[in-house]
Scaffold this motif. Structure first.
Motif, PDB file in Angstrom:
ATOM      1  N   VAL B 157       0.855  -1.188   0.000  1.00 22.78           N
ATOM      2  CA  VAL B 157       0.000   0.000   0.000  1.00 22.78           C
ATOM      3  C   VAL B 157       0.893   1.240   0.000  1.00 22.78           C
ATOM      4  O   VAL B 157       1.867   1.316   0.745  1.00 22.78           O
ATOM      5  N   HIS B 158       0.581   2.189  -0.873  1.00 25.93           N
ATOM      6  CA  HIS B 158       1.359   3.428  -0.923  1.00 25.93           C
ATOM      7  C   HIS B 158       0.417   4.614  -0.977  1.00 25.93           C
ATOM      8  O   HIS B 158      -0.796   4.448  -1.078  1.00 25.93           O
ATOM      9  N   ARG B 159       0.979   5.828  -0.942  1.00 27.51           N
ATOM     10  CA  ARG B 159       0.142   7.023  -1.032  1.00 27.51           C
ATOM     11  C   ARG B 159      -0.256   7.253  -2.485  1.00 27.51           C
ATOM     12  O   ARG B 159       0.540   7.035  -3.398  1.00 27.51           O
ATOM     13  N   SER B 160      -1.495   7.683  -2.702  1.00 28.69           N
ATOM     14  CA  SER B 160      -1.916   7.996  -4.065  1.00 28.69           C
ATOM     15  C   SER B 160      -1.641   9.454  -4.394  1.00 28.69           C
ATOM     16  O   SER B 160      -1.513   9.829  -5.547  1.00 28.69           O
ATOM     17  N   ASP B 161      -1.541  10.295  -3.375  1.00 28.38           N
ATOM     18  CA  ASP B 161      -1.294  11.721  -3.612  1.00 28.38           C
ATOM     19  C   ASP B 161       0.203  11.999  -3.475  1.00 28.38           C
ATOM     20  O   ASP B 161       0.916  11.270  -2.795  1.00 28.38           O
ATOM     21  N   GLY B 162       0.653  13.033  -4.119  1.00 25.26           N
ATOM     22  CA  GLY B 162       2.042  13.441  -3.975  1.00 25.26           C
ATOM     23  C   GLY B 162       2.253  13.910  -2.552  1.00 25.26           C
ATOM     24  O   GLY B 162       1.443  14.665  -2.031  1.00 25.26           O
ATOM     25  N   SER B 163       3.333  13.443  -1.899  1.00 19.30           N
ATOM     26  CA  SER B 163       3.479  13.838  -0.499  1.00 19.30           C
ATOM     27  C   SER B 163       4.926  13.787  -0.042  1.00 19.30           C
ATOM     28  O   SER B 163       5.731  13.012  -0.556  1.00 19.30           O
ATOM     29  N   GLY B 164       5.236  14.609   0.951  1.00 20.32           N
ATOM     30  CA  GLY B 164       6.565  14.621   1.543  1.00 20.32           C
ATOM     31  C   GLY B 164       6.891  13.296   2.204  1.00 20.32           C
ATOM     32  O   GLY B 164       8.046  12.887   2.264  1.00 20.32           O
ATOM     33  N   THR B 165       5.858  12.612   2.703  1.00 20.17           N
ATOM     34  CA  THR B 165       6.060  11.308   3.317  1.00 20.17           C
ATOM     35  C   THR B 165       6.601  10.316   2.283  1.00 20.17           C
ATOM     36  O   THR B 165       7.533   9.566   2.551  1.00 20.17           O
ATOM     37  N   THR B 166       5.990  10.338   1.104  1.00 19.85           N
ATOM     38  CA  THR B 166       6.456   9.468   0.029  1.00 19.85           C
ATOM     39  C   THR B 166       7.873   9.841  -0.382  1.00 19.85           C
ATOM     40  O   THR B 166       8.703   8.980  -0.658  1.00 19.85           O
ATOM     41  N   PHE B 167       8.154  11.143  -0.407  1.00 17.20           N
ATOM     42  CA  PHE B 167       9.500  11.601  -0.770  1.00 17.20           C
ATOM     43  C   PHE B 167      10.539  11.012   0.186  1.00 17.20           C
ATOM     44  O   PHE B 167      11.551  10.460  -0.247  1.00 17.20           O
ATOM     45  N   LEU B 168      10.274  11.092   1.491  1.00 20.25           N
ATOM     46  CA  LEU B 168      11.210  10.544   2.477  1.00 20.25           C
ATOM     47  C   LEU B 168      11.364   9.036   2.312  1.00 20.25           C
ATOM     48  O   LEU B 168      12.469   8.499   2.314  1.00 20.25           O
ATOM     49  N   SER B 189       5.854  11.560  -5.743  1.00 18.97           N
ATOM     50  CA  SER B 189       5.060  10.435  -6.218  1.00 18.97           C
ATOM     51  C   SER B 189       5.902   9.740  -7.275  1.00 18.97           C
ATOM     52  O   SER B 189       6.595  10.398  -8.036  1.00 18.97           O
ATOM     53  N   VAL B 190       5.850   8.426  -7.267  1.00 21.81           N
ATOM     54  CA  VAL B 190       6.691   7.677  -8.201  1.00 21.81           C
ATOM     55  C   VAL B 190       5.830   6.677  -8.967  1.00 21.81           C
ATOM     56  O   VAL B 190       4.643   6.519  -8.681  1.00 21.81           O
ATOM     57  N   ASN B 191       6.438   6.033  -9.938  1.00 22.99           N
ATOM     58  CA  ASN B 191       5.750   5.010 -10.712  1.00 22.99           C
ATOM     59  C   ASN B 191       5.861   3.697  -9.951  1.00 22.99           C
ATOM     60  O   ASN B 191       6.789   2.934 -10.146  1.00 22.99           O
ATOM     61  N   TRP B 192       4.904   3.435  -9.059  1.00 19.40           N
ATOM     62  CA  TRP B 192       4.971   2.267  -8.186  1.00 19.40           C
ATOM     63  C   TRP B 192       4.901   0.990  -9.007  1.00 19.40           C
ATOM     64  O   TRP B 192       3.971   0.823  -9.790  1.00 19.40           O
ATOM     65  N   PRO B 193       5.855   0.069  -8.809  1.00 15.02           N
ATOM     66  CA  PRO B 193       5.829  -1.179  -9.584  1.00 15.02           C
ATOM     67  C   PRO B 193       4.640  -2.056  -9.206  1.00 15.02           C
ATOM     68  O   PRO B 193       4.074  -2.726 -10.052  1.00 15.02           O
ATOM     69  N   VAL B 194       4.269  -2.076  -7.917  1.00 11.62           N
ATOM     70  CA  VAL B 194       3.139  -2.908  -7.488  1.00 11.62           C
ATOM     71  C   VAL B 194       2.306  -2.140  -6.463  1.00 11.62           C
ATOM     72  O   VAL B 194       2.718  -1.085  -5.976  1.00 11.62           O
ATOM     73  N   GLY B 195       1.169  -2.695  -6.138  1.00  7.72           N
ATOM     74  CA  GLY B 195       0.417  -2.213  -4.979  1.00  7.72           C
ATOM     75  C   GLY B 195      -0.727  -1.289  -5.317  1.00  7.72           C
ATOM     76  O   GLY B 195      -0.993  -0.963  -6.467  1.00  7.72           O
ATOM     77  N   ILE B 196      -1.404  -0.866  -4.232  1.00  2.00           N
ATOM     78  CA  ILE B 196      -2.563  -0.003  -4.366  1.00  2.00           C
ATOM     79  C   ILE B 196      -2.295   1.294  -3.616  1.00  2.00           C
ATOM     80  O   ILE B 196      -1.508   1.332  -2.681  1.00  2.00           O
ATOM     81  N   GLY B 197      -2.953   2.363  -4.033  1.00  2.00           N
ATOM     82  CA  GLY B 197      -2.714   3.672  -3.444  1.00  2.00           C
ATOM     83  C   GLY B 197      -3.907   4.153  -2.652  1.00  2.00           C
ATOM     84  O   GLY B 197      -5.048   4.010  -3.073  1.00  2.00           O
TER      85      GLY B 197
END
Lengths: 323, 347
Positions: B157-168, B189-197
């Motif tokens: 599971v990852h964030r769907s929105d652009g976020s500083g948390t994802t950046f870290l 925000s990145v191109n997630w290889p797998v998972g849901i946002g």
């Protein structure tokens, strides 16, 4: 068709006003109406032009690949929106498919079958449903609907699908209550009251004489609905459907909560996907440069899809008018 | 889509009113990161009661904060992602940290309690790349001897929105695994290889809680308040640590702030036996040359007050205050922020 269009207001002779005030006020009124109409046109043109300008860097860089490529990579600055575009079309179509029969049923029940006492109550309830903010649907979808859906629909369907069968492919994905099908169901619930309310209003415009004559000829309720009232409101009904479809295409927050937000092509009904609106809502806040431009270009694509839907509706109506 | 222009307008209006009223009562305006917004709001409330000065803070996201300060529509911008020294120079900006937080991997594994699972950066990167697909994978088992790992598929599971948390989080993965750096990379925000946002921390937390076998990442405050099952992370010293205020503080204390121009420092994988490896500070951005010396003074006076008086407020909201030596260092750097006359606005 055309013979059935009886308008009570148009047949009444328009009252002619002889007072001199009309001469001064009428042009002002006309001018105001004209200004209102042209402002709308100018706003529409402005939106289109600004979307084009904002999206141009991305569109000119990726060309047709923007809509055919499914790689969305903010780190390498490569943007292909095929995933969100397909997600938008699939969820909207599925939502319409699910909502239309129910909306039709609600409307026919209210107009044809419902006891007078219940009619107002159910009618108001439908209108209230239409007024619920979309974020509420989204949160309800994620926190209430998704766990139930996962346990009672997705998991049984997945486990019952025979290995290697088409059903297994269709029901592939993560059974946690989010994904393409879950988002479509939430969308269907959201557009249902709009379509039901519009259809009800339409059915009520059918003159009682027409309906009563049909009953008088011995038609059953089903026959009256299918052969008399439905053909009578067919043109308006297409409008109601398009209204629902328009809302489904552009719905943002509720979908963002439940669709799983993956930019890849969805492989099955339970797989995560994304729509144009959810992608824009998710990423625009932190986007800059080419990513922001790509998101604006996505907005333009949604604009064009909506435009195409409306154009299709017009075309259907025109063909209807010729019959 | 209309969000940013709308907020730009609001910020512009706020800024316009600020200029009008600055002589009467100090009103300062800021915009940016959502992560520190609760603590800024709490500070502003207390500060207003004590000094009468008003802070208007718009939590529009780090990217928005950087845009607004560059457009000069706010007195300060706020970002979870520090600007690099060349970007600071290009925009004529100064940058300093305010509070520290951490990113915590959280899981949903029935029967396995919080803090039982041991993780390394490499493992996390392999899971998020989809290379490790099951919880009972031998590589996970290698670090988790004695834990009955279930035979469950891992749902990322990852964030769907652009976020500083994802950046870290992605910056940390990129540091730990060359495959991640070359593949998805590090960004908001990145191109997630797998998972849901899921949208925001709540969305990620809800998806993790509802999906058996899921793994996600949320801000520490969120993991703590929701009693989520966290993993122990291996730090640079090789020790496995639990996410808590002391571990974030240790990472911040061990960092070499002195040698970081413009405080460009990610606090990721810092040395020290007790350091939490995915730690980050949140930052304030101000113009080096203030057009109105009084406004610049008011902003710095607010943060000076916050440094002095509000460790308690930060801690009560599960943020970690900066170590005292870092605060002293930042105070010194404020001398670089000058008014139209070239004199420091706050001293």
């Amino acid at each position: 068709m055309s013979t059935a269009e009886i308008s009570t207001t148009a047949s009444r002779p328009a009252p002619r006003r002889s007072s001199p005030r009309g001469k001064t006020f009428d042009p002002i009124f006309e001018g105001l109406c004209f200004a209102a109409a042209t402002t709308l046109l100018a706003a529409l043109g402005g939106v289109l032009v600004s979307l084009l300008i904002g999206g141009w860097p991305a569109l000119s860089k990726f060309g047709l690949g923007f809509v055919t490529n499914a790689t969305w990579d903010p780190v390498k600055d490569v943007y292909g929106a095929a995933g969100p575009i397909v997600g938008t079309l699939i969820t909207a179509a599925l939502a319409l498919l699910m909502a239309l029969p129910v909306a039709g049923g609600v409307a026919f029940f209210l107009v044809e079958l419902c006891p007078q006492v219940l009619r107002r109550t159910i009618g108001t309830a439908v209108e209230l449903l239409a007024g619920i903010p979309s974020i509420v649907y989204g949160m309800w979808g994620l926190f209430v609907f998704a766990p139930y859906f996962a346990a009672h629909v997705e998991t049984p369907l997945m486990t019952s699908a025979a290995p290697g069968s088409f059903a297994e492919k269709l029901f592939s994905g993560i059974p946690n209550g989010t994904g393409i099908l879950a988002a479509s169901i939430i969308l269907a619930i959201m557009i249902l009251p709009f379509m039901a309310a519009t259809l009800r209003e339409l059915l009520m415009t059918v003159p009682p004489q027409v309906r009563e004559s049909a009953y008088g000829l011995g038609a059953t309720t089903g026959e009256v609905v299918m052969k008399v009232t439905l053909p009578y409101v067919r043109r308006g009904a297409i409008g109601a459907v398009m209204l629902g479809l328009g809302r489904a295409l552009g719905e943002t927050m509720a979908v963002t909560f439940i669709i799983g937000n993956s930019h890849a092509f969805p492989k099955g009904l339970f797989d995560a996907g994304s729509t144009i609106a959810s992608t824009i809502a998710s990423e625009f806040n932190e986007a800059s440069g080419l990513q922001a431009s790509a998101l604006i270009a996505l907005g333009l694509v949604l604009f064009l899809i909506t435009f195409a839907v409306l154009a299709m509706a017009r075309l259907l109506l025109r063909n209807q008018a010729r019959v | 889509m209309l969000k940013t222009p709308l907020f730009a307008m609001i910020a512009a209006v706020v800024a316009a009113t600020t200029i009008d009223t600055v002589a009467a009562a100090a009103t300062i305006s800021g915009a940016g990161a959502t992560f520190p917004a609760p603590v800024y709001a709490k500070w502003a409330e207390t500060y207003k009661a004590q000094s009468g000065a008003v802070l208007n803070y718009q939590a529009i996201g780090s990217g928005g904060g950087i845009k607004q300060i560059n457009a000069n529509t706010v007195d300060f911008g706020a970002s979870d992602k520090p600007l690099k020294p060349d970007a600071l120079a290009a925009g004529g900006l100064q940058q300093f940290p305010t509070v520290i937080g951490g990113v915590v991997p959280v899981m949903n594994l029935p029967g396995i309690q919080a803090g039982r699972i041991h993780m390394t950066g490499r493992l996390l990167a392999d899971i998020y790349r989809g290379l490790i697909k099951k919880w009972n994978d031998p590589i996970i088992a290698l670090y988790n001897k004695g834990v009955a790992l279930p035979n469950l598929p891992i749902t990322v599971v990852h964030r769907s929105d652009g976020s500083g948390t994802t950046f870290l989080f992605t910056s940390y993965l990129a540091m730990q695994a060359p495959g991640w750096a070359a593949g998805p990379g590090a960004s908001d925000s990145v191109n997630w290889p797998v998972g849901i946002g899921g949208p925001k921390n709540d969305g990620v937390a809800a998806l993790v809680k509802q999906t058996v076998g899921a793994i996600g990442y949320v801000e520490y405050a969120y993991a703590k308040q929701n009693h989520m099952d966290y993993a122990l992370m291996q730090n640079k010293a090789g020790a496995f640590v639990a996410p808590n205020a002391a571990a974030f503080g240790a990472a911040a204390a061990g960092a070499k702030w002195q040698s970081a121009p413009g405080y460009y420092l990610l606090l990721l994988d810092q040395p020290g036996l007790k350091s939490w490896p995915i730690t980050g500070a949140t930052f304030i951005l101000m113009h080096t040359k203030q057009t109105n010396a009084q406004t610049g003074h008011d902003v710095l006076a607010f943060f000076d007050w916050a440094y002095k008086n509000s460790n308690g407020a930060a801690e009560s909201l599960d943020y970690v205050p900066l170590p005292e030596p870092v605060k002293a260092l930042v105070r010194k750097s404020w001398m670089k922020i000058v008014g139209p006359d070239g004199k420091p606005v706050y001293h």
